[in-house]
Design a protein around this motif. Structure first.
Motif, short mmCIF file in Angstrom:
data_model
loop_
_atom_site.label_atom_id
_atom_site.label_comp_id
_atom_site.label_asym_id
_atom_site.label_seq_id
_atom_site.Cartn_x
_atom_site.Cartn_y
_atom_site.Cartn_z
N GLU A 46 -20.76 -1.04 -2.06
CA GLU A 46 -20.14 -2.34 -2.35
C GLU A 46 -19.31 -2.31 -3.63
N LYS A 47 -19.63 -1.39 -4.52
CA LYS A 47 -18.96 -1.36 -5.83
C LYS A 47 -17.64 -0.59 -5.75
N ARG A 48 -16.75 -1.15 -5.00
CA ARG A 48 -15.43 -0.55 -4.87
C ARG A 48 -14.40 -1.67 -4.72
N GLY A 49 -13.17 -1.39 -5.05
CA GLY A 49 -12.10 -2.36 -4.84
C GLY A 49 -11.42 -2.82 -6.10
N LEU A 50 -12.17 -2.96 -7.18
CA LEU A 50 -11.56 -3.48 -8.41
C LEU A 50 -10.59 -2.48 -9.02
N ILE A 51 -10.94 -1.19 -8.97
CA ILE A 51 -10.02 -0.16 -9.46
C ILE A 51 -8.77 -0.13 -8.60
N SER A 52 -8.94 -0.22 -7.29
CA SER A 52 -7.81 -0.15 -6.36
C SER A 52 -6.86 -1.33 -6.55
N ILE A 53 -7.42 -2.54 -6.65
CA ILE A 53 -6.56 -3.72 -6.76
C ILE A 53 -5.79 -3.69 -8.07
N PHE A 54 -6.43 -3.24 -9.15
CA PHE A 54 -5.74 -3.13 -10.44
C PHE A 54 -4.67 -2.04 -10.38
N PHE A 55 -5.01 -0.90 -9.77
CA PHE A 55 -4.08 0.23 -9.69
C PHE A 55 -2.82 -0.15 -8.93
N CYS A 110 -1.67 -3.20 -8.13
CA CYS A 110 -0.92 -4.29 -8.77
C CYS A 110 -0.04 -3.75 -9.89
N THR A 111 -0.59 -2.85 -10.68
CA THR A 111 0.20 -2.23 -11.75
C THR A 111 1.32 -1.39 -11.18
N CYS A 112 1.02 -0.65 -10.11
CA CYS A 112 2.07 0.13 -9.44
C CYS A 112 3.19 -0.79 -8.93
N ALA A 113 2.82 -1.93 -8.38
CA ALA A 113 3.81 -2.87 -7.85
C ALA A 113 4.72 -3.38 -8.97
N ILE A 114 4.15 -3.65 -10.14
CA ILE A 114 4.96 -4.12 -11.28
C ILE A 114 5.95 -3.04 -11.71
N HIS A 158 -11.98 -9.37 -5.22
CA HIS A 158 -12.84 -8.20 -5.04
C HIS A 158 -12.87 -7.77 -3.57
N ALA A 159 -13.01 -8.73 -2.67
CA ALA A 159 -13.06 -8.41 -1.23
C ALA A 159 -11.75 -7.79 -0.77
N THR A 160 -10.62 -8.30 -1.26
CA THR A 160 -9.31 -7.74 -0.90
C THR A 160 -9.20 -6.30 -1.37
N GLY A 161 -9.60 -6.07 -2.62
CA GLY A 161 -9.57 -4.70 -3.14
C GLY A 161 -10.52 -3.78 -2.39
N HIS A 162 -11.68 -4.32 -2.03
CA HIS A 162 -12.67 -3.54 -1.26
C HIS A 162 -12.08 -3.11 0.08
N TRP A 163 -11.45 -4.02 0.78
CA TRP A 163 -10.86 -3.71 2.09
C TRP A 163 -9.70 -2.75 1.93
N LEU A 164 -8.85 -2.97 0.94
CA LEU A 164 -7.72 -2.06 0.69
C LEU A 164 -8.22 -0.66 0.41
N SER A 165 -9.30 -0.57 -0.36
CA SER A 165 -9.89 0.74 -0.66
C SER A 165 -10.35 1.44 0.61
N LEU A 166 -11.00 0.71 1.51
CA LEU A 166 -11.45 1.30 2.76
C LEU A 166 -10.29 1.79 3.62
N LEU A 167 -9.22 0.98 3.67
CA LEU A 167 -8.06 1.34 4.49
C LEU A 167 -7.36 2.59 3.96
N LEU A 168 -7.46 2.83 2.67
CA LEU A 168 -6.77 3.96 2.05
C LEU A 168 -7.65 5.20 1.98
N CYS A 169 -8.78 5.17 2.67
CA CYS A 169 -9.67 6.32 2.73
C CYS A 169 -9.78 6.83 4.17
N TYR A 170 -10.23 8.05 4.32
CA TYR A 170 -10.46 8.62 5.65
C TYR A 170 -11.96 8.61 5.95
N GLU A 171 -12.29 8.49 7.22
CA GLU A 171 -13.69 8.49 7.64
C GLU A 171 -14.19 9.93 7.72
#
Length: 331
Positions: free
Chosen positions: A72-81, A83-87, A305-318
Motif C-alpha cells: 500500500e505504501k506506494r504512489g507518493l513518490i510517483s505522483i511527485f516525480f 508532476c515535477t517532470c510535467a512542469i 495517494h490513490a491516483t499515485g498508487h494506481w499510476l505506480s501499478l500501471l508503470l510496473c510489470y507483473e
C-alpha cells in the motif's frame, strides 16, 4: 514501496558477511533489554490459531504465494516525480515552440527583426530546460524504481512439495532466490503478548549457503525476506506465521484456503481501497468514529495517494516465476 528490501540490499554493501557475523557474535543483550524468544525452527508451533491475514495471492496443494508488507505504501513518490517532470517538460516544450516559431519567422513579437542576442536566448532557454530534465532524471530515477518502472510486487512462494521458499524479486533487490525451508530462521517473538507488541510482519532469514540462485550457485551472504500484510496485534502476527508453518509442515488440511485471494490486476478502486485503508482501522472501534470527520477532511489527500498508487501499478510489470519454478513439485 521497496524501502525494506532496498535498505537490506544497501546494508550488505557496507560490510562483508564475515565482518557482519563477527559483529553479531560480539553483541550481548544489555541489562533491561527484552529477550527475543524466537521459534526453535520451523517445527515449533507459535499459536493455537491460524490466520491467512489476507496476504495470499495463490493457493493450491503444491504451494502458496504471499505478499510483502509495503504494497500500500506506494504512489507518493510517483505522483511527485511525474508532476515535477510535467512542469519541466512544459517549460521545455513551451520555450522550444516559441524558439521554432520566432526563428522560422525571423521576427520578434513587436515586429522587429531578431538580433544576435535573441537567437542566443531562443536557443539557450530550451537547452536549459533540457539540461534540467537530464539532471533531474539522473538523480531521481533510482528513487522512482522503489515503486515504478520495476516489478509490480515481490512474491514469496512456499512450496510444500519441494520444501523450498522461492523469492521473486527484481534484480536490483536481490533477484530470484531458492531457499531451503528447513533452514529458515523466523524473526518473531513467539511469547509476545498484546501489551508487548502491536503486530507487524514476519521476517524470515537464511544464512550464507542456505539457498541458491537460478543457476544453482549457493548464496554468498545472508538473505532476508518480509512477508504478509502488517498485522494489527500480536495474535494476528503469530497466527499468520502459524498458518504458513502448518501449510508447509502439515499440509493444506491444516491451513485451509483463504476465503478470498488477493487480486493482482491493477483495478483503480483497489488503489483507492489501499490508500483509504491506511487511515480507517479505527472504524472497527465505535468509540473512535469521531475521526471519520478527519478522514473526510483528508479525502483530497487520499485521492492523490490513490491516483499515485494506481499510476505506480500501471508503470510496473507483473513478475512471474521462471518455468522451472512454476513446474517444481508438480506431479
Amino acid at each position: 514501496m521497496y524501502f525494506l528490501e532496498r535498505g537490506f540490499q544497501w546494508s550488505k554493501t557496507l560490510t562483508t558477511y564475515e565482518e557482519a557475523m563477527n559483529e553479531f557474535n560480539k553483541q550481548q543483550r544489555q541489562p533491561g533489554q527484552p529477550e527475543l524468544h524466537s521459534p526453535d525452527g520451523i517445527s515449533d508451533s507459535v499459536s493455537k490459531q491460524t490466520n491467512d491475514n489476507s496476504s495470499i495471492y495463490e493457493y493450491n496443494n503444491n504451494h502458496i504465494d504471499t505478499r510483502t508488507p509495503n504494497d500500500e505504501k506506494r504512489g507518493l513518490i510517483s505522483i511527485f516525480f511525474f508532476c515535477t517532470c510535467a512542469i519541466i517538460l512544459k517549460g521545455l516544450l513551451g520555450t522550444l515552440y516559441l524558439a521554432i516559431k520566432m526563428i522560422a519567422s525571423g521576427y520578434r513579437h513587436d515586429g522587429e527583426p531578431l538580433a544576435t542576442t535573441d537567437y542566443f536566448f531562443l536557443i539557450a532557454f530550451p537547452l536549459f530546460w533540457l539540461v534540467v530534465l537530464g539532471i533531474y532524471l539522473k538523480y531521481t530515477l533510482r528513487f522512482i524504481r522503489l515503486e515504478s518502472l520495476t516489478a509490480r510486487r515481490i512474491i514469496v512462494r512456499f512450496n510444500r512439495i519441494t520444501r523450498k521458499v522461492y523469492l521473486l524479486r527484481p534484480k536490483h533487490l536481490g533477484g530470484i532466490r531458492i531457499m531451503d525451508w528447513d533452514k529458515t530462521e523466523i524473526m518473531i517473538d513467539k511469547k509476545m503478548s498484546e501489551l508487548e507488541g502491536t503486530g507487524g510482519f514476519v521476517i524470515l532469514v537464511w544464512d550464507k549457503g542456505d539457498g541458491v540462485d537460478l543457476q544453482g550457485t549457493p548464496t554468498d551472504n545472508i538473505e532476508v525476506t518480509f512477508i504478509g500484510k502488517p498485522t494489527r496485534n500480536a495474535s494476528e502476527l503469530l497466527a499468520f506465521w502459524e498458518y504458513i508453518r502448518r501449510y508447509m509442515e502439515d499440509g493444506p488440511a491444516a491451513a485451509p484456503a483463504p476465503k478470498k485471494l488477493i487480486c493482482k490486476f491493477p483495478w483503480p478502486w483497489l488503489s483507492l481501497q489501499a490508500a483509504w485503508g491506511l487511515d480507517t482501522s479505527f472504524i472497527r472501534h465505535r468509540e473512535l468514529w469521531v475521526f471519520v470527520l478527519l478522514n473526510l477532511l483528508l479525502w483530497p489527500v487520499i485521492l492523490i495517494h490513490a491516483t499515485g498508487h494506481w499510476l505506480s501499478l500501471l508503470l510496473c510489470y507483473e513478475p512471474r516465476f521462471p518455468k522451472s519454478i512454476e513446474d517444481a513439485g508438480r506431479r
